[in-house]
Design a protein around this motif. Structure first.
Motif, PDB file in Angstrom:
ATOM      1  N   SER A   1       0.781  -1.220   0.034  1.00  0.00           N
ATOM      2  CA  SER A   1      -0.186  -0.033  -0.073  1.00  0.00           C
ATOM      3  C   SER A   1       0.628   1.370  -0.084  1.00  0.00           C
ATOM      4  N   ASP A   2       1.885   1.214   0.688  1.00  0.00           N
ATOM      5  CA  ASP A   2       2.876   2.427   0.908  1.00  0.00           C
ATOM      6  C   ASP A   2       3.288   2.799  -0.588  1.00  0.00           C
TER       7      ASP A   2
ATOM      8  N   GLN B   1      -6.071  -3.205   6.380  1.00  0.00           N
ATOM      9  CA  GLN B   1      -5.268  -3.566   7.788  1.00  0.00           C
ATOM     10  C   GLN B   1      -5.961  -4.224   8.785  1.00  0.00           C
TER      11      GLN B   1
ATOM     12  N   GLU C   1      -8.242   9.876  -2.750  1.00  0.00           N
ATOM     13  CA  GLU C   1      -9.037  10.134  -1.786  1.00  0.00           C
ATOM     14  C   GLU C   1      -9.697   9.055  -0.903  1.00  0.00           C
ATOM     15  N   ASP C   2      -9.822   7.841  -1.793  1.00  0.00           N
ATOM     16  CA  ASP C   2     -10.309   6.702  -1.147  1.00  0.00           C
ATOM     17  C   ASP C   2      -9.217   5.805  -0.660  1.00  0.00           C
ATOM     18  N   PHE C   3      -7.869   6.144  -0.736  1.00  0.00           N
ATOM     19  CA  PHE C   3      -6.937   5.106  -0.327  1.00  0.00           C
ATOM     20  C   PHE C   3      -6.747   5.066   1.154  1.00  0.00           C
ATOM     21  N   ASP C   4      -7.248   5.899   1.813  1.00  0.00           N
ATOM     22  CA  ASP C   4      -7.262   5.761   3.538  1.00  0.00           C
ATOM     23  C   ASP C   4      -8.173   4.544   3.834  1.00  0.00           C
TER      24      ASP C   4
ATOM     25  N   HIS D   1      -9.329   2.071   1.844  1.00  0.00           N
ATOM     26  CA  HIS D   1      -8.405   0.921   1.513  1.00  0.00           C
ATOM     27  C   HIS D   1      -7.657   0.552   2.429  1.00  0.00           C
ATOM     28  N   ASN D   2      -6.970   1.384   2.889  1.00  0.00           N
ATOM     29  CA  ASN D   2      -5.745   1.039   3.877  1.00  0.00           C
ATOM     30  C   ASN D   2      -6.449   0.533   5.282  1.00  0.00           C
ATOM     31  N   ILE D   3      -7.454   1.248   5.783  1.00  0.00           N
ATOM     32  CA  ILE D   3      -8.016   0.669   6.881  1.00  0.00           C
ATOM     33  C   ILE D   3      -8.668  -0.890   6.721  1.00  0.00           C
TER      34      ILE D   3
ATOM     35  N   ARG E   1       0.628   3.996  -2.878  1.00  0.00           N
ATOM     36  CA  ARG E   1       0.341   5.493  -2.551  1.00  0.00           C
ATOM     37  C   ARG E   1       1.435   6.287  -3.119  1.00  0.00           C
TER      38      ARG E   1
END
Length: 174
Positions: free
Chosen positions: A98-99, A146, A136-139, A141-143, A102
């Protein structure tokens, strides 16, 4: 009824059948609890009779035992399905990637914002809008990734607390 339900649940092996049984059980809990409370109210005037007290304690243990067993079966089924699916390993790989994704999207976004002439902007704006939307939707996705990858950690924490139920003194120990 509780002993019969417990025996029925023991015979189930297919995860879908276990889920179906648990759903039915949960749908009937309110009726079963009401019946249990009526039984306790009927027995209460007979206390402190030792035999009645023992029978009430036995009924309580059977009822709680069924509830705990239903939880254990559902929990072990969900854990096994999670392990069998390989989802956690896959999600763990996505957390690591993910990093990098991004960083790539942010770099692409910067490049797509660079054109100053109208012709280039016409070409880059649709891709820039898509890139902006993904970022904008990436956070979110990460949550999600995770949380999926942390399933076993949460399960272990829950299991540690759950094990305390077995080490706690029962009312009969007092």
């Amino acid at each position: 009824m509780c002993i019969r339900d417990s025996s029925s649940m023991e015979g189930l092996r297919d995860p879908e059948h276990i889920q179906e049984f648990i759903n039915s059980f949960q749908g009937n809990i309110a009726v079963m609890e009401t019946n249990f409370l009526v039984l306790m109210e009927l027995a209460e005037p007979l206390l402190p009779n030792e035999t009645v007290q023992k029978l009430m304690m036995d009924a309580t243990e059977v009822w709680l035992g069924l509830e705990v067993y239903a939880f254990e079966r559902l929990n072990s089924t969900v854990v096994q399905q999670h392990v069998d699916s390989g989802m956690e390993a896959d999600a763990g790989a996505w957390v690591d990637n993910s990093d990098r994704i991004r960083e790539f999207l942010e770099g692409a976004h910067r490049l797509l914002e660079m054109p100053t002439d109208d012709e280039s902007k016409t070409l880059t704006e649709p891709v820039l809008a898509t890139c902006t939307g993904i970022l904008e939707d990436f956070d979110a996705h990460n949550i999600i990734v995770q949380h999926l990858s942390d399933f076993s950690v949460r399960e272990k924490c829950l299991k540690d607390y759950y094990c305390l139920l077995y080490t706690s003194p029962s009312p009969r120990d007092s």
